[in-house]
Every structure is written in structure tokens, then in C-alpha cells.
Design an enzyme around this catalytic site. Structure first.
Site, mmCIF file in Angstrom:
data_model
loop_
_atom_site.group_PDB
_atom_site.id
_atom_site.type_symbol
_atom_site.label_atom_id
_atom_site.label_comp_id
_atom_site.label_asym_id
_atom_site.label_seq_id
_atom_site.Cartn_x
_atom_site.Cartn_y
_atom_site.Cartn_z
ATOM 1 N N HIS A 151 37.638 47.267 37.406
ATOM 2 C CA HIS A 151 38.331 47.417 38.535
ATOM 3 C C HIS A 151 39.089 47.107 39.179
ATOM 4 C CE1 HIS A 151 34.473 49.006 40.939
ATOM 5 N NE2 HIS A 151 34.410 47.908 40.053
ATOM 6 N N CYS A 182 34.951 52.568 37.059
ATOM 7 C CA CYS A 182 33.169 51.772 37.567
ATOM 8 C C CYS A 182 32.674 53.429 37.214
ATOM 9 C CB CYS A 182 33.439 51.004 37.974
ATOM 10 S SG CYS A 182 31.607 49.935 37.688
ATOM 11 N N GLU A 240 41.351 48.271 41.533
ATOM 12 C CA GLU A 240 41.454 47.729 42.830
ATOM 13 C C GLU A 240 41.553 46.511 43.967
ATOM 14 O OE1 GLU A 240 39.075 49.219 41.555
ATOM 15 O OE2 GLU A 240 37.365 49.035 43.092
#
Lengths: 273, 980
Positions: A229, A97, A231
Site C-alpha cells: 500500500h 491490494c 498510500e
């Protein structure tokens, strides 16, 4: 901890996905440190003590002027030599990002696109990430078609589902030749797509990126930058409808975990003897 | 020298910002603007060479791939020009308003210095010479636009007079007008001790102290005893501490309360409404897991064996009415600071935001003068929350938006935040000799009432008065403060902390020094710009500041942490131990007050209040045979319909703890009940956050509104599988003018509802807030908001992997309705769609509710429940429809199997009644027996089945079809209204 995989999660004012990014690496046995850029600039911490550099999401310096620009300049102008050496030693970089925006705006991604550029150490900015076509911040999940060859994306399913959360994620290249080279070199790592893997419209492509590009690598595949993302789909319960996926109640990881596992594994197998 | 840099997109690059603005212009009904382009302007003041400026542009300000620029030191060109089919307007910030980009731009320019390859050696030092950066936006509007239309666009879309102005001429714009400098002698003495009553009130009014005669007299008596007149600063400090905002005079005062119900009138004295209702309930319930309640900035409850969580909801209504973006922006910034300042500091883990607006389709001609259009308010507020929350990296996980015409002058903006802290960091205690340290942002004239900006543009009186009250926040500054303070906290480097909110330093330092006394040297406080008087420094409400008490021997370690994070931290005084508040400015004493006097509070006020039962009767309408259309209307009601347009702009997954998102279901677009996160990475323990709000019930009876709001907040947590026994709630009252007995009466009535329901459910209040005087006066007419109570709930979830969502999961599964349905359409969405309010407001059977909640929790634990949704606005009909289209399945349901009160004989009543404590539950057929066994003692009915097709069919009480629709059509009806 001599043989441990060491990850530096770089942060500065406005970084905000540092802890979950570190958590993702730690879950696969890496040692992940959150390090403020001041420590690198002052020399109290050295980049060379690490195997993986992670640039997490957030709004560094408020994304003032444009997203990632100020930190990109700090890296390029103040830590350029350290970074060159880091990359030259075959170490890994991931930018998620805001981290992707920084890698692109510092010229680290896509990096040299051909032999000539490589020879000239060409690290000029060849692409950028600008405001979404919707002119809005978009927090939604996106299907991504995986392509290219990168240590980071090895073994991922053909289509993965990750969340995006950004206002400036529209990938644009300097000119068509850059896009052409990216495709030819296999540097496109992720493209937005429909659930079935087909060509997307809005909002499947949430920002209007050229060629639906969501993430790219350098020519070696060791440096990955992406707007989505991973994660945030690290745990199974991150999935937007995990409660519908019956088998999942005992499952731990989501589709994003593989990326971090790949990074850690690569270092273990290739960089630590 | 002043450099003007203008940046624009290269030809062929899509200008999304311009495109968005063009759409907004069309929304206004102006079709003459065919295209909008936006240019970014940087006015850079400083001693710079052209070469340096070019470098600044190329290396920093301009994206080489998509943008081009022009730079000039030439100040003759005017930015405002019109030619045929092209109009240019440039908008810049007013003096005194923080330019959000200035700080980082100066930093970015400074960074360029080290790059010797890029600049010639003689310009190496030049880059440090930038004095200021002021940004502006230039809008190019294409089309044959009438002057009147242009003005409308500028006023309604491109600028807000409170913050910005149209640049008339570029000359001098970069170096913005200097601010007024107060050159008064120090200190200023106010002649108070011999003043007559009339004079006292004059002093109060003139100084904008908002103190009444009784209070002024109490102050006079105090200074008469001291045989000296107060300084302006002393008077101001007292006024700040005693203000409604800080002291909650209404809730703490005496109220003579008259209640007329069922023809009988009872009168009683309420002494301290807060203590006799809200706090009393919490004390009586006495839960062991309540760690700190009604004491700190936020209520604190136990989370797990190592940590506590804290929760606070604030309002920021008035600033948001004037400047929606800035108001909401600083509102969320403020509540986050409350969390940072709870105990020894908590880390914010999620936010929740609830707004009340007038309907977005309100016509411009119905707007009272001076108010902004509700759609603009809404867009601004949402952007403000988005900006602050997203940039700080705090997920906005839950919220609600309510629409009613009466919010037209006073929109409500509730901002809530949850934090987590180690359990040994709950207690703060300032020690004698500790240093007073202010950290974070600098102090300016922000938020000083009656601010005295020297600004040519602000001529209108109300805007002059309010201009200082509205600011734009700086979320990155606050994030830096957070990053630093958590490190300092974990190293035990300070003994207490509080935020600078209302009243600024005067409240923060005053509160922290309440027991010991404090001395502050006002000239040490870092300022944004020169020229503030000592009193302005003291009461400024500049954002992003915290005050901490640091032991002298730890100060160096403390300051190092902050400096390593690039956060300014300054020692400004000391906690003395002499129980006085002493302020100095350049060595001169400007304030010396006894803490006991300030914090002893003002004389109690006494007010009258009355409450009378609503005279509105239930409407008599025929029951339609086919309720399909009514169901669509209910789904499309502004209060029910999808808020996805808003939610998608909020980052609700940052920090990596998301478990149940605001939107769920097969396409991620179904409305979930409570949201669930795991605040600790790697732990399965979570928190669920929800809200209950319903102003229409309050128009009938605030007592039952309070009961229903609590029920709604609680049942939403139950609906995701939360533990009913581990829920804590917050109250937040937004009301009209409490000097008017009817407004105050309904407030008392609501507070009593809070007490009774909290006791009945054994759910403690842990924190709360009130915002009164929400009235908009237009001539002699006054529009009060409907008394609005927001109940926010937080529940602890032991294992998030057992939680459930509201979307139907599988065809063939059984659908149950749990809880009894009564003839309670008063205040319902259904009647609202028919144009009625009615009187039969939903009531509450608390013992039954508790049984239901407990049974459902057990069923969740056993894993029987595949989906669950609470019945709230729109009743069973809306709940079933939402579950169906969220899961992508149809449903067949029978109203005659719904457990309802004997005597009900109408389909519309069963389908749309909004009785409390009800749920729709989906289970798999093989669990039927076990599930029903768990429900023993709870009213339930097997009402239907999940269907493979997209057909939504409801059979009425006589087994006739009363709703037959396609779920996709129902979904469209629900999604369309707020799809901007």
C-alpha cells in the site's frame, strides 16, 4: 478545471481504501472523485472523463468466492469496452491490494505478453493471487526491490519500504512461460526483499509469492498493480519507526508519495496539452 | 434442480488452509493426520442447464490458474467416506445461519448474464434463476486416523455445532430444511390480569422474559388498570426494555452496601450506583469539551473546531463463549453500529479490542464440560475481529489480552470503536410525522432467545436455546450502510438514527419513539426467509440494521441514496405523536402500549452487597541475588508477552491515519503504549487510544484495581506525548452474579474507586457498559470470573508529529525513572511467577500523578524526550527490557538511583513493584539540565544509560549486578509464549 488531472477512484461494496487513495492524488493537485461502480454501469458517470483509474484496496463484495473476483467480472463483462478504450488512449491505471487482485483476475494485468497476444487482443487471465502461505491475514511492512520501467515507479529508490495488509497476496502465474515473459518484458515492478535488498524468506516475503513478486505492470508500464500500500506510506509519520528517523520531524512525505506524484505528472506532461 | 460444485486445488498448488488445519490438529496432540486438503463446495439450487453451470464455474467460482472443479446434478454420491488412510468430512452451516458467501455468489452469477459472448443466447435468462447458494467445506484428512481422533478433529477444529454440522449425506443438503413456520392466530393474548403470583412467574419463565415477581406484578397492575390482558408482543416488549441488558437494573437499583475494612464495618445505602459514582464524577469534573455523555450510543467529545469524536466499548461475552468467531464478529459489528448511530451518525475511524481468556496451555482434562478450549476461543475471537474490522476498513489499533484460569467458562470480549462526526451532527430529534425506516440487513430469526429452529442436528438443550443467539456478521453489509448513511447525513435527509442491537427493532424503534410515540407495520419489514411470527420480527436481533426517522418530504431522496449503494431501505411506520407504541401486522393491532409505562422502567430492585478486605497476606520469599531468570519469566508471562501473532492479523493502518502503531521500534516488534492516529487526512491533529485492565489487583481490592486501571490508561496516553488535560475515559464492568452479595460488593467497591480516581485526576467518564452474570455453573459449583474492569481512554493530541514511542533511540542517551516506587508487589506479575497473589496492591497518589503527567507533557512539547514507556505489569524491569530490545540497544541501569520509598531494601521489590504513575524516559545528554528543571516537584532518578552493545545490565541497591542478559534473549523470552 479543464486542465486538471482527473482521477476516478472506483468503489463498490467493500472498498475501503478509497479516501486515502483519493487524498494521495489530491495532494499533488489532481481532482479525484470517489465513484461507485453503479454510476459507471448506469452511465451517469463516464470513465472517459478521467485520466487515471484507481482501484483502491478493500474487500470488494467481501472477497467472497475469491478476492477481487466479482468486481473483476463486473469490469470485464460489463465495462470491458470502456476499459479497452481507456487503456488504448494511453491513460493510466493503478490497482492497490484488492485493486491489484481485480486487475489480475480481470486479465487487465499482465495483459498481452507478446506481439501475437497483442494482435489477438488476448485478455485472458494469466496469473492469480491466492491465499498467503501462512494462511493468515498479514499486516506488516515489507521491503521491496523496484524494477522494470513504469511511469508509476520512475525515480523511486532501489529499495522501498511499504506496508502490506492482505490474506490473498501470493502471486502465481499460469505457467512458467508467463513468469518468464514478465521478467523478460520488464513487467515486474516490485519484488519483496530483505532490508538490504537480498532474497527474502518469510516474513520478508509475507505471502510466498512466486519469484517474490509484489507488483507488476502491463507491457507499457502504464498499468500498475501491487499488493503493498503506497498510500499508507504517503506521509512521513506513516513509517513504523519515524520517531527514530531524527531528521524527519519536519519531513512531510513518505516513500509511497512518489507513485501518486508520478501518475499526476505523467498526465500533466503527456495527456493534457 | 440442485447442482453440487466441488472445487479443489490443482496438483502442486500449496493448500495453505489445509496446512494450517494440519498444524492445529498436531496442536491437539493428534499426530496421525499427515496432510489435510480442503475442497470448497457450492450447492446451487435453481433451474440451470449444465452449460450454464459450467459457465458459472469457469467464469466465477473457479480460479483457472490454481483450481479445478467437478459439477454434478447427481445426488447419489456421498461426501462422507472413509477409506484406508483417507477420511472425508464435509461441514455445512445449520439452517437459519446466514451463509456468508450466498449473497455475493448470487450477485456474481447474475452479473454473468450480460456477457453474450460467453453464453449462448438461449441461456441468457437462465442465470437469473438461481434460488439459493449454500456453501460447505470438504476436508480430506490423510493418515491412519482412529475414529475417536476423527471425531475430536471434527468437533474441536473443523466445526462448531452451534453454527455447523457434519453433512451426513449430500441428498437434500443444498435445499436446506425449511424453517418452522409459526401459524398462530393473531394476536396471542396472555391471561395475566387474574394470574396468581405463581402463575405470573410461570408466565415469565415460559416466555423467557427474565422478569422477577415484582416486575411481573407491576405489569399486572398496569393491565388491570387497562382492564384487558396483554398480547404476547406487549409483554415481550416490556421484558426487552426492562431487561438487565437494556435497562441496567443493577446499576440503577438500590443497594444496601456493607464495607468491612481495617476491622470496621460500615453500612450505607447506594441509590443508583451509576449516578452516584461514574456519572457523578463526570458532572463534578464538568469539562467544557464533553459534548454528549451517558446519553447517546457513545460518549462524544470535542476534537477540533469542526468535528467531534465519539467512543464506545461494548462486551460480547456470552456469544463468544459459544461461538468465538461469530460472537466476536457480531460483537465488533455491534459496537461499530453504536458509532454509526451516535448523534446523526459518526464515521468509525479505529477499533480497540480487549480479551480475557483462560491460559492457552490449559489442559483438555481441566476444561469444564461444554466449554471450548481457551486456545480455540482465542483463535476464533481473533479471527472474528479480524474478519469484521478488516473488511469494514476500520483499523484495529490497540488492544490487550489478559489470561486467568477463571475465564475458562466465561471468556470476555470487549470491542471498542471510535468515530468522528461534524460538530453540528450531534443532536438528533425525531419529529412528529417522520417515517420509520429500517436500513441494511434483512430480518431473520437471529438472536431470538429460545429460537425455534427446526433442526435435526441440534438436540442438546443448551445448544437449542443458544443457537439463535449466535450468528455470523456481514461486514460488507454494514460497510454499505455506512457509505450510504454518511451521504444521507450530510444532506440532512433524516432527523434521528439508532442501531438495532439487543432487543432488535423493539429497542430501536421503541427508544426513538419514546417521546412521541410510534406506529410500526410489522409485515413491511423485509425478511430473510418466510415464516417469522410478528413477534419474532419485532424482537429479532438480526445484524447490520439501523433505524432512522425520515421526514416524509425527504424520503425519496433518502431512498435513492440507499438504493444507489445497493442497500435495502424500507419505510415501516411513522412517529405519531400520541405517545403510544402501536404495532400492526397485516392491519391487525398486535401491540398498544403507553411509552410512559414502558420507559418509566421496572420497579427498582433492592440488593445487598458486602465487601471485606482480602485475607490473603503478602508472601515471605527470599530475594534472589540474580534476578535475570525472574525477569525472563516476567517477560514471558502470558499477560506481558508479545501479542504480535494477534496484532499482525488486524489491519491497523487502513484509512491512512496511522501515526503510532501497536508495534514500534527498529524491527517493528516492540509493544507501544497508546496508539495514535489522525482521523482527518491531512491534519496533524490526532487521537490516542489506550486501555487499562488488571484483574489480579481486583482480587485483592477492586477499589485500587479501578484506580490502577485509570492510571494505566491515562499514563499510556501520557507516554506517547498526549495531553493529560484532554483525556476522557470509558468504564466497562464485567462481573459475576450481582444477586450474590460478595460479587455485588466488589462491584460497588470498584465503582467507588472509579469515582475517586476520576475526580482526583479530573478525567471524565463519557460512556460505559456493564455485563453481569458472568458465571459458569457446573452442577452445584459455580465459577465466577474475577471482577474485571476495563478502562478505555481517548486523548486528543494537538500535533502528532511531536509524539514519542517507547523504543530506545541512541546509545549514550540517559535513562530516567520518573515517579516513586513503593513496596507494592501485591497482584504483581513477579509474585504470580512465584505462585503468590499477596496483599500490597499498588495504590495511587493522585496529586503526585497529576504533577508527573503534566511535567512529562511539557518535556514532550519541548522535544526533550526521545523515548518513554510506562511501568506497568512487571514494573521497571519489564519496561526497561522492552525499551531496550525494541530499540535494539543494551542498557546499564542502577536500582539505587530509582526514586523509591524509604525502607525498601530488596532488589526484587524495586525492579518488579508495580507502583502507579511511573515512567522510564530516555533523553539526550545535552538536555539533562533542562529536562530535570521541568521535573521539579516530581520524584525522578537518573538510573542509567543506553548502550551500544546488546548487554542488559542492572546493578542492585548495593551496586552488585542483579540482572545480566542479552537483549535478544530477553526478546525471545517475551516473544515465544504466544507465537502460534
Amino acid at each position: 478545471m479543464k486542465n486538471s488531472v482527473k482521477v476516478i477512484v472506483l468503489r463498490t461494496a467493500g472498498t475501503n481504501c478509497d479516501e486515502e487513495t483519493a487524498f494521495a492524488f489530491k495532494s499533488f493537485g489532481a481532482k479525484a472523485d470517489l465513484v461507485h461502480i453503479n454510476k459507471l454501469l448506469k452511465g451517469t458517470v463516464s470513465l472517459h472523463d478521467y485520466h487515471i483509474l484507481a482501484l483502491p484496496g478493500g474487500f470488494t463484495y467481501g472477497d467472497d468466492i475469491e478476492s477481487g473476483r466479482i468486481l473483476a467480472n463486473e469490469l470485464r463483462l460489463h465495462l470491458g469496452e470502456d476499459l479497452c478504450r481507456f487503456i488504448g488512449e494511453g491513460k493510466l491505471i493503478i490497482g492497490i491490494c484488492n485493486g491489484f487482485q481485480i486487475l489480475v483476475k480481470s486479465g487487465i494485468l499482465p495483459g498481452a505478453l507478446n506481439a501475437k497476444e497483442k494482435k489477438n487482443h488476448d485478455s485472458s487471465q494469466k496469473a492469480t493471487l491466492i491465499s498467503n502461505d501462512s494462511a493468515k491475514f498479514e499486516a506488516r511492512w515489507a521491503h521491496l526491490k523496484v524494477s522494470g520501467q513504469s511511469v508509476w515507479t520512475e525515480g523511486l529508490e532501489d529499495v522501498v519500504y511499504y506496508p502490506v495488509a492482505h490474506a490473498e497476496g501470493k502471486f502465481v502465474t499460469k505457467d512458467p512461460s508467463v513468469l518468464k515473459a514478465l521478467v523478460k518484458n520488464g513487467q515486474v515492478a516490485f519484488r519483496y526483499c530483505t532490508a538490504e535488498g537480498a532474497k527474502p524468506g518469510y516474513p520478508e516475503n509475507p505471502n510466498g509469492s512466486t519469484d517474490d513478486i509484489a507488483g507488476i505492470t502491463d507491457s507499457t508500464g502504464r498499468i500498475l498493480g501491487l499488493m503493498p500500500h503506497p498510500e499508507r506510506y504517503f506521509l512521513f509519520t506513516h513509517h513504523p519507526y519515524w520517531t527514530r528517523l531524527k531528521s524527519g520531524r519536519d519531513k512531510k512525505f513518505g516513500q509511497g508519495a512518489k507513485i501518486f506524484e508520478n501518475g499526476v505528472k505523467y498526465v500533466k506532461n503527456r495527456l493534457i496539452k | 434442480m440442485l447442482w453440487r460444485i466441488e472445487i479443489k486445488h490443482k496438483a502442486g498448488v500449496f493448500d495453505s488452509l489445509g496446512e494450517g488445519i494440519q498444524k492445529n490438529i498436531v496442536d491437539l496432540g493428534i499426530v496421525s493426520v499427515s496432510k489435510v486438503q480442503v475442497h470448497h463446495i457450492y450447492n446451487i439450487a435453481g433451474d440451470l442447464t449444465e452449460k450454464q453451470v459450467r459457465m458459472i464455474c469457469k467464469e466465477l467460482l473457479v480460479d483457472k490458474i490454481t483450481q479445478t472443479y467437478t459439477a454434478s446434478a447427481d445426488q447419489t454420491s456421498s461426501p462422507k467416506y472413509s477409506k484406508k488412510n483417507l477420511h472425508c468430512v464435509e461441514i455445512a452451516y445449520n439452517p437459519g445461519v446466514m451463509d456468508p458467501v450466498e449473497h455475493s455468489t448470487i450477485k456474481g452469477i447474475r452479473d454473468l448474464r450480460d456477457c453474450s459472448k460467453l453464453i449462448s443466447s438461449n441461456s441468457l435468462l437462465g442465470i437469473e434463476t438461481v434460488q439459493s447458494v449454500h456453501t460447505a467445506k470438504k476436508y480430506l484428512l490423510y493418515g491412519n486416523i482412529a475414529k475417536r481422533e476423527l471425531n475430536t478433529v471434527v468437533e474441536k477444529i473443523l466445526s462448531n455445532k452451534v453454527l455447523q454440522h457434519v453433512v451426513a449425506d449430500v441428498v437434500g443438503e443444498g435445499a436446506r430444511p425449511a424453517l418452522a413456520v409459526n401459524k398462530k392466530s393473531i394476536p396471542i393474548i396472555v391471561s395475566l390480569i387474574d394470574a396468581s403470583d405463581r402463575k405470573l412467574m410461570q408466565i415469565s419463565r415460559k416466555g423467557q422474559l427474565f422478569l422477577n415477581l415484582n416486575e411481573m406484578k407491576a405489569i399486572q397492575r398496569h393491565f388491570q388498570k387497562r382492564k384487558q390482558n396483554p398480547t404476547d408482543c406487549e409483554l415481550e416488549t416490556i421484558a426487552q426494555t426492562w431487561s438487565e441488558h437494556c435497562y441496567h437494573k443493577t446499576f440503577r437499583g438500590n443497594i444496601e452496601y456493607q464495607c468491612s475494612e481495617n476491622g470496621k464495618t460500615k453500612t450505607k445505602m447506594v441509590r443508583n450506583l451509576l449516578k452516584s459514582t461514574i456519572v457523578k464524577a463526570t458532572n463534578e469534573i464538568n469539562k467544557s469539551w464533553c459534548v454528549s455523555v451517558f446519553y447517546d450510543n457513545a460518549g462524544v467529545i470535542k476534537f477540533d473546531k469542526d468535528s467531534n469524536v465519539c467512543f464506545k466499548v461494548e462486551t460480547h461475552n456470552h456469544p463468544s463463549a459459544l461461538e468465538p468467531f461469530g460472537g466476536a464478529n457480531t460483537g465488533i459489528g455491534g459496537v461499530i453500529r453504536d458509532i454509526l448511530g451516535t448523534g446523526l451518525g459518526a464515521k468509525p475511524v479505529c477499533s480497540t479490542d480487549v480479551f480475557c481468556f483462560a491460559p492457552p496451555d490449559t489442559s483438555f482434562k481441566d476444561l469444564p464440560p461444554g466449554t471450548l478450549h481457551p486456545k480455540r476461543v482465542m483463535k476464533g475471537v481473533v479471527s472474528g475481529v479480524r474478519d469484521y474490522g478488516n473488511k469494514m476498513g476500520i483499523p484495529t489499533i490497540n488492544g490487550s489480552i489478559i489470561f486467568d484460569e477463571k475465564f475458562v467458562g466465561n471468556p470476555l470480549v470487549y470491542c471498542g470503536s471510535v468515530g468522528i462526526m461534524p460538530k453540528d451532527k450531534v443532536k438528533k430529534k425525531v419529529c412528529r410525522g417522520d417515517l420509520v425506516v429500517v436500513v441494511g440487513g434483512r430480518t431473520g430469526r437471529d438472536g431470538i432467545h429460545g429460537a425455534t429452529f427446526s433442526s435435526g442436528e441440534l438436540t442438546d438443550e443448551s445448544e437449542t436455546v443458544s443457537s439463535g443467539a449466535v450468528q455470523i456478521g456481514d461486514p460488507i453489509q454494514e460497510k454499505k450502510v455506512l457509505d450510504a448513511l454518511i451521504q444521507a447525513r450530510d444532506k440532512n435527509l433524516y432527523t434521528a438514527i439508532t442501531d438495532c442491537g439487543a432487543g432488535g427493532l423493539s429497542s430501536a424503534a421503541g427508544e426513538m419513539g419514546e417521546e412521541l410515540g410510534v406506529r410500526v407495520d410489522l409485515e413491511k419489514i423485509p425478511l430473510k426467509y418466510k415464516g417469522l411470527s410478528y413477534m419474532e420480527v419485532w424482537i429479532s436481533e438480526a445484524q447490520e440494521r439501523m433505524v432512522m426517522s425520515v421526514p416524509a418530504k425527504k424520503i425519496n431522496a433518502f431512498l435513492k441514496i440507499f438504493s444507489d449503494e445497493n442497500v435495502e431501505a424500507t419505510v415501516i411506520g411513522e412517529f405519531t405523536g400520541n405517545k403510544h407504541l402501536e404495532l400492526f401486522y397485516d392491519g391487525q393491532a398486535v401491540c398498544n402500549l403507553e411509552m410512559d409505562f414502558i420507559h418509566g422502567g421496572p420497579p427498582k430492585i433492592s440488593r445487598k452487597a458486602h465487601w471485606r478486605t482480602s485475607v490473603v497476606k503478602n508472601p515471605k520469599i527470599d530475594a534472589p541475588i540474580n534476578l535475570t531468570k525472574k525477569l525472563s519469566e516476567a517477560l514471558g508471562h502470558y499477560n506481558v508477552c508479545s501479542k504480535e501473532w494477534v496484532v499482525r492479523q488486524y489491519d491497523h493502518e487502513v484509512q491512512g491515519g496511522s501515526v503510532i502503531k501497536p508495534f514500534v521500534g527498529v524491527h517493528g516488534d516492540g509493544p507501544s503504549d497508546a496508539s495514535v492516529i489522525t482521523p482527518k487526512l491531512g491534519s496533524k491533529k490526532g487521537i490516542a487510544v489506550s486501555n487499562g485492565i488488571n484483574v489480579r489487583y481486583g482480587m485483592i481490592d477492586p477499589f485500587w484495581m479501578a484506580a490502577s486501571c485509570i492510571d494505566e490508561a491515562v499514563r499510556q496516553i501520557v507516554a506517547v506525548g498526549g495531553d493529560f488535560e484532554r483525556i476522557a475515559i470509558l468504564d466497562n464492568f464485567c462481573w459475576g452474579n450481582p444477586d450474590k452479595p460478595d460479587r455485588l460488593g466488589s462491584l460497588v467497591r470498584a465503582a467507588e474507586g472509579c469515582y475517586k480516581t476520576a475526580i482526583g485526576y479530573q478525567v471524565p467518564f463519557i460512556s460505559g457498559k456493564d455485563s453481569l452474570y458472568n458465571e459458569y455453573t457446573e452442577g452445584k459449583k459455580s465459577i465466577a470470573i474475577p471482577g474485571t474492569l476495563l478502562i478505555s481512554a481517548i486523548g486528543i493530541v494537538d500535533d502528532v508529529t511531536k509524539t514519542v514511542t517507547m523504543d530506545f533511540k541512541k546509545d549514550g542517551n540517559l535513562v530516567y525513572c520518573i515517579g516513586e516506587t513503593f513496596d507494592e508487589l501485591g497482584g504483581s506479575i513477579y509474585w504470580d511467577t512465584c505462585g503468590f497473589l499477596g496483599s500490597s496492591v499498588p495504590k495511587l497518589n493522585m496529586p503526585q500523578g497529576r504533577k508527573t503527567f503534566t511535567a512529562l507533557k511539557n518535556a514532550v512539547q519541548k522535544g526533550f524526550i526521545r523515548s518513554m514507556h510506562d511501568c506497568s505489569e512487571g514494573g521497571i524491569g519489564v519496561a526497561l527490557a522492552e525499551m531496550a530490545f525494541s530499540g535494539g540497544f543494551g542498557v546499564t541501569a542502577r536500582l539505587d538511583n530509582v526514586p523509591f520509598k524509604k525502607g525498601i531494601d530488596r532488589n526484587d521489590t524495586v525492579l518488579f513493584s508495580e507502583s502507579n504513575s511511573r515512567f522510564i524516559v530516555e533523553i539526550e545528554p545535552q538536555d539533562q539540565k533542562n529536562f530535570e528543571r521541568i521535573l521539579k516537584g516530581v520524584p525522578f532518578g537518573l538510573v542509567g544509560r543506553v548502550e551500544e552493545t546488546s548487554e542488559f545490565v542492572v546493578y542492585g541497591l548495593k551496586q552488585e549486578v542483579c540482572v545480566c542478559a542479552d537483549i535478544n534473549d530477553l526478546k525471545t523470552a517475551w516473544q515465544e509464549p504466544l507465537k502460534f
